[in-house]
Write a protein that holds these residues in place. Structure first.
Motif, PDB file in Angstrom:
ATOM      1  N   ALA A  26     -76.164  47.342 -65.199  1.00 51.54           N
ATOM      2  CA  ALA A  26     -76.744  48.828 -65.175  1.00 51.54           C
ATOM      3  C   ALA A  26     -75.833  49.707 -64.569  1.00 51.54           C
ATOM      4  O   ALA A  26     -74.858  49.240 -63.883  1.00 51.54           O
ATOM      5  CB  ALA A  26     -77.926  48.650 -64.268  1.00 51.54           C
TER       6      ALA A  26
ATOM      7  N   PRO B 208     -78.288  51.629 -59.290  1.00 52.91           N
ATOM      8  CA  PRO B 208     -79.545  51.062 -58.766  1.00 52.91           C
ATOM      9  C   PRO B 208     -80.873  51.892 -59.364  1.00 52.91           C
ATOM     10  O   PRO B 208     -80.709  52.919 -59.799  1.00 52.91           O
ATOM     11  CB  PRO B 208     -79.580  51.628 -57.382  1.00 52.91           C
ATOM     12  CG  PRO B 208     -78.734  52.597 -57.041  1.00 52.91           C
ATOM     13  CD  PRO B 208     -77.691  52.411 -58.165  1.00 52.91           C
ATOM     14  N   THR B 209     -81.919  51.157 -59.299  1.00 47.86           N
ATOM     15  CA  THR B 209     -83.307  51.679 -59.805  1.00 47.86           C
ATOM     16  C   THR B 209     -83.487  52.842 -58.772  1.00 47.86           C
ATOM     17  O   THR B 209     -83.191  52.803 -57.599  1.00 47.86           O
ATOM     18  CB  THR B 209     -84.328  50.718 -59.747  1.00 47.86           C
ATOM     19  OG1 THR B 209     -85.630  51.248 -60.475  1.00 47.86           O
ATOM     20  CG2 THR B 209     -84.434  49.977 -58.702  1.00 47.86           C
ATOM     21  N   PRO B 210     -84.389  53.961 -59.345  1.00 46.06           N
ATOM     22  CA  PRO B 210     -84.651  54.909 -58.404  1.00 46.06           C
ATOM     23  C   PRO B 210     -85.950  54.385 -57.588  1.00 46.06           C
ATOM     24  O   PRO B 210     -86.306  55.179 -56.662  1.00 46.06           O
ATOM     25  CB  PRO B 210     -84.770  56.045 -59.200  1.00 46.06           C
ATOM     26  CG  PRO B 210     -84.933  55.649 -60.487  1.00 46.06           C
ATOM     27  CD  PRO B 210     -84.366  54.260 -60.739  1.00 46.06           C
ATOM     28  N   GLU B 211     -86.544  53.536 -58.007  1.00 36.86           N
ATOM     29  CA  GLU B 211     -87.919  53.172 -57.477  1.00 36.86           C
ATOM     30  C   GLU B 211     -87.885  52.703 -56.171  1.00 36.86           C
ATOM     31  O   GLU B 211     -88.999  52.884 -55.408  1.00 36.86           O
ATOM     32  CB  GLU B 211     -88.497  51.806 -58.052  1.00 36.86           C
ATOM     33  CG  GLU B 211     -88.894  52.053 -59.729  1.00 36.86           C
ATOM     34  CD  GLU B 211     -89.161  50.838 -60.452  1.00 36.86           C
ATOM     35  OE1 GLU B 211     -89.936  50.129 -59.866  1.00 36.86           O
ATOM     36  OE2 GLU B 211     -88.737  50.711 -61.614  1.00 36.86           O
ATOM     37  N   TYR B 212     -86.781  52.078 -55.637  1.00 32.87           N
ATOM     38  CA  TYR B 212     -86.641  51.985 -54.071  1.00 32.87           C
ATOM     39  C   TYR B 212     -85.284  51.839 -53.604  1.00 32.87           C
ATOM     40  O   TYR B 212     -84.695  50.929 -53.537  1.00 32.87           O
ATOM     41  CB  TYR B 212     -87.291  50.590 -53.515  1.00 32.87           C
ATOM     42  CG  TYR B 212     -87.546  49.356 -54.626  1.00 32.87           C
ATOM     43  CD1 TYR B 212     -88.650  49.397 -55.684  1.00 32.87           C
ATOM     44  CD2 TYR B 212     -86.278  48.836 -55.152  1.00 32.87           C
ATOM     45  CE1 TYR B 212     -88.886  48.622 -56.578  1.00 32.87           C
ATOM     46  CE2 TYR B 212     -86.682  47.590 -56.351  1.00 32.87           C
ATOM     47  CZ  TYR B 212     -87.828  47.616 -56.992  1.00 32.87           C
ATOM     48  OH  TYR B 212     -87.896  46.701 -58.005  1.00 32.87           O
TER      49      TYR B 212
ATOM     50  N   MET C 170     -82.466  49.084 -52.532  1.00 36.29           N
ATOM     51  CA  MET C 170     -81.033  48.631 -53.402  1.00 36.29           C
ATOM     52  C   MET C 170     -79.720  48.878 -52.737  1.00 36.29           C
ATOM     53  O   MET C 170     -78.605  48.360 -53.139  1.00 36.29           O
ATOM     54  CB  MET C 170     -81.318  49.458 -54.783  1.00 36.29           C
ATOM     55  CG  MET C 170     -82.626  49.084 -55.314  1.00 36.29           C
ATOM     56  SD  MET C 170     -82.823  47.514 -55.685  1.00 36.29           S
ATOM     57  CE  MET C 170     -81.526  46.955 -56.660  1.00 36.29           C
TER      58      MET C 170
ATOM     59  N   ASP D 198     -81.669  46.625 -65.375  1.00 40.11           N
ATOM     60  CA  ASP D 198     -81.898  48.142 -65.214  1.00 40.11           C
ATOM     61  C   ASP D 198     -81.990  48.567 -63.687  1.00 40.11           C
ATOM     62  O   ASP D 198     -82.683  49.431 -63.090  1.00 40.11           O
ATOM     63  CB  ASP D 198     -83.407  48.315 -65.676  1.00 40.11           C
ATOM     64  CG  ASP D 198     -83.328  48.169 -67.162  1.00 40.11           C
ATOM     65  OD1 ASP D 198     -82.159  48.795 -67.490  1.00 40.11           O
ATOM     66  OD2 ASP D 198     -84.356  47.878 -67.781  1.00 40.11           O
ATOM     67  N   GLY D 199     -80.894  48.040 -62.800  1.00 44.53           N
ATOM     68  CA  GLY D 199     -80.766  48.511 -61.270  1.00 44.53           C
ATOM     69  C   GLY D 199     -81.753  47.992 -60.503  1.00 44.53           C
ATOM     70  O   GLY D 199     -81.730  48.224 -59.414  1.00 44.53           O
ATOM     71  N   ARG D 200     -82.324  46.779 -60.812  1.00 45.99           N
ATOM     72  CA  ARG D 200     -83.219  45.887 -60.007  1.00 45.99           C
ATOM     73  C   ARG D 200     -82.696  44.804 -59.368  1.00 45.99           C
ATOM     74  O   ARG D 200     -83.566  44.111 -58.506  1.00 45.99           O
ATOM     75  CB  ARG D 200     -84.551  45.568 -60.965  1.00 45.99           C
ATOM     76  CG  ARG D 200     -85.345  46.869 -61.202  1.00 45.99           C
ATOM     77  CD  ARG D 200     -86.624  46.315 -62.086  1.00 45.99           C
ATOM     78  NE  ARG D 200     -87.653  47.523 -62.259  1.00 45.99           N
ATOM     79  CZ  ARG D 200     -87.177  48.228 -63.378  1.00 45.99           C
ATOM     80  NH1 ARG D 200     -86.415  48.145 -64.107  1.00 45.99           N
ATOM     81  NH2 ARG D 200     -88.265  49.505 -63.540  1.00 45.99           N
TER      82      ARG D 200
END
Length: 174
Positions: free
Chosen positions: A15, A18-22, A26, A64-66
């Protein structure tokens, strides 16, 4: 999806960030993304002697950055690529647990470990079980943009006491 639109393995796994979710979570292992020149000391518990070696540690966001995956590589005159991949660890953030799930694999050394990572002081602590069934604790400390220290501990008495068996000092290559 046509075969022309299917990504190759590396593009499907790696990826760009990092995922933007958290994002805060990350950053914990994300701060280690890059390449590191590492000097390692390991204790032979039977003899009590320490040995030294050097390796390159490469860390990248995946899934996917997770998650974050690393590979440990050493120079090899006999391998066609000029290096040998010795070990890998996959660290996946589990939002339900609020912790990182860590799996480490080193077929060359016969080590397969599973740990859970949480923040600890100014670093990261990974607690789990080694291949031999003993409790292990792997700590990242003194993490800066340019360096870190990693220590590997083992317990022979279910966590009542800990023995330092490995220490890595790393400096960022890029």
């Amino acid at each position: 999806m046509t075969s022309a639109s299917v990504p190759d393995f590396a593009h499907a796994l790696i990826a760009p960030g990092p995922t933007p979710e958290y994002p805060g979570r990350m950053r914990r292992f994300g701060q280690l993304v890059g390449s590191w020149s590492t000097k390692s000391s390991r204790l032979d518990e039977e003899s009590g002697q320490w040995s030294e070696r050097e390796f390159t540690w490469i860390v990248q966001f995946i899934l996917d950055g997770r998650a974050v995956q690393d590979v440990e590589v050493v120079a090899s005159a006999t391998h066609p690529s000029g290096f040998e991949t010795v070990a890998t660890a996959v660290r996946v953030y589990d939002p339900n647990a609020g912790a990182w799930r860590v799996s480490f694999f080193s077929p060359v050394l016969g080590e397969y470990c599973h740990l859970v990572a949480t923040p600890h002081r100014n670093g990261l602590r990974q607690d789990g079980t080694g291949t031999d069934g003993r409790l292990i604790r792997w700590n990242f400390t003194s993490i800066t943009a340019e360096a870190y220290t990693w220590e590997g501990w083992v317990s022979n008495d279910e966590g009542a006491s800990w023995l330092l068996v490995a220490r890595n000092q790393a400096t960022r290559i890029h």
